[in-house]
Every structure is written in structure tokens, then in C-alpha cells.
Design a protein around this motif. Structure first.
Motif, PDB file in Angstrom:
ATOM      1  N   VAL A   1     -41.062  22.207  37.436  1.00  0.00           N
ATOM      2  CA  VAL A   1     -42.351  21.316  37.466  1.00  0.00           C
ATOM      3  C   VAL A   1     -43.115  21.494  38.489  1.00  0.00           C
ATOM      4  O   VAL A   1     -44.403  21.496  38.319  1.00  0.00           O
TER       5      VAL A   1
ATOM      6  N   MET B   1     -39.093  21.992  30.597  1.00  0.00           N
ATOM      7  CA  MET B   1     -40.325  21.779  31.549  1.00  0.00           C
ATOM      8  C   MET B   1     -41.403  22.619  31.142  1.00  0.00           C
ATOM      9  O   MET B   1     -42.662  22.244  30.831  1.00  0.00           O
TER      10      MET B   1
ATOM     11  N   VAL C   1     -42.594  12.564  35.150  1.00  0.00           N
ATOM     12  CA  VAL C   1     -41.432  13.206  35.025  1.00  0.00           C
ATOM     13  C   VAL C   1     -40.179  12.616  35.662  1.00  0.00           C
ATOM     14  O   VAL C   1     -40.245  12.227  36.747  1.00  0.00           O
TER      15      VAL C   1
END
Length: 217
Positions: free
Chosen positions: A146, A122, A134
């Protein structure tokens, strides 16, 4: 014949999909009455893919998730997945689908920062200027990364499907996403996984194709 429900494109496939849809709807009808038609379609596909009606209870969708996701997909924004199994399950998408889990740069970042490869993947995506949706079906550390990157303005994310599976950190990571301002879909508790993640994103792609077909007549 145009693609039908759940991607069926033959007479036999359509009959099976139609019957499956009827069964799914009968099982979860009372649990999905307050959802929008789009949200209901997503939940139905998740239940169909898992053969588990409990997902109608534990799937939570933020009010802006469908709108933001469909807009991103219509603009062919990139899709980023945590593992390759999720990536290969996504179909009929004309944009780019990335997974950096096996990238040498990911491995280097994981070693350097002493984090999981999924989280490092990520981070690599953010460094590469990721802009899109995502989809996380397995790694809680990837989901937490994230959230961290978005909240520090280091990553441009339009929406997140966050459904990591497991008994360690999965529920906590999904709760963190739910409490964030990121447009999201989650499954509460330890349940989730690749089939759920793939069903959710493929449902979005199917919804967009249906809308485009309606516009084009």
C-alpha cells in the motif's frame, strides 16, 4: 434505546460496557491525557477489545488521521481489508467493504509478480481504482505494498490503519507507514492483529454516528 458505548444497545449490555469503560479509563488515563477526545476514544476501544493496556503506549496516531478517516467514512468511501476476518468484524458501515485475498485475479497477480496474496490483493484494489480507507491487521507485505502504491501515485488512499501482527516485518512495515505522509494509525512493535484493526475502524464508525446524532438532535 440508541447504541451506547462499544455498541451496547440493551440495559444489561450498557451496564457491562459502562463498567468496562470505567476500568479501561482508570488503567490508561495518565497515558491518554495528551490525546484528542476522538483519539482517546479509539485507544480506549482498542484496549477494551484486547484487554491489554499496553496498547495505550504503543498506539500512534498521525495528527490528520481522525479528520481524514471520518471524512472518508462520512462520504461512504470504500474500506479495503487485508483478510476476510477483518472485513467481517467491521459493522454498521453503509459503504462498501472489500477484501480481495481470495479473488482469482489476486492469485494470478501473486504468481506473476512472485509476491504474497495479501500484497497482490492491494495491487488488485489499486488496479480497480480503489479510493478510501485501508485496514490491515495481519499482513506486513500488504501494508508495504500500500505504501509503495501510494508513493508511486498508483493508489488513492485517504488513511491507513496499519496494525499487522508478528515478529517478521510487522514492526518494520508499521515504521515505514509512520514515516510516510499517509494519515495513519499504527501499533509499534510486533503487536497488532485483527481485534486491533477491527476496534480502530469500528471506533471511527461509532464516532461518526455520534457526531451525526448530535447534529440531528
Amino acid at each position: 434505546m440508541k447504541p451506547m458505548f462499544m455498541g451496547a444497545s440493551t440495559k444489561q449490555g450498557y451496564k457491562i460496557a459502562k463498567k468496562s469503560r470505567e476500568i479501561v479509563r482508570s488503567l490508561i488515563d495518565s497515558k491518554t491525557r495528551n490525546l484528542t477526545p476522538e483519539e482517546r476514544s479509539i485507544v480506549e476501544r482498542i484496549v477494551h477489545s484486547t484487554a491489554d493496556p499496553e496498547y495505550a503506549d504503543i498506539t500512534q496516531i498521525s495528527s490528520d488521521f481522525v479528520e481524514k478517516s471520518l471524512k472518508a467514512i462520512s462520504e461512504e468511501k470504500d474500506i479495503l481489508t487485508d483478510i476476510n476476518m477483518v472485513r467481517v468484524g467491521i459493522n454498521k458501515y453503509e459503504g462498501i467493504i472489500n477484501c480481495h485475498i481470495a479473488d482469482e485475479r489476486t492469485i494470478e497477480l501473486a504468481r506473476k509478480h512472485e509476491i504474497t496474496r495479501a500484497a497482490a490483493a492491494m495491487e488488485l484494489a489499486a488496479l480497480n481504482g480503489f479510493d478510501g480507507v485501508v485496514v490491515i491487521g495481519n499482513s506486513p507485505t500488504a501494508l508495504l505494498k500500500v505504501i509503495e502504491l501510494v508513493e508511486s501515485d498508483s493508489m488513492d488512499v485517504k488513511s491507513v490503519i496499519g496494525v499487522p501482527v508478528g515478529f517478521v516485518a510487522a514492526a518494520e512495515s508499521k515504521k515505514s507507514l509512520q514515516e510516510s505522509s499517509i494519515p495513519h494509525l499504527i501499533t509499534e512493535g510486533p503487536k497488532g492483529g485483527t481485534p486491533v484493526a477491527v476496534a480502530a475502524v469500528n471506533s471511527l464508525i461509532s464516532l461518526l454516528r455520534t457526531k451525526q446524532d448530535e447534529v440531528n438532535g
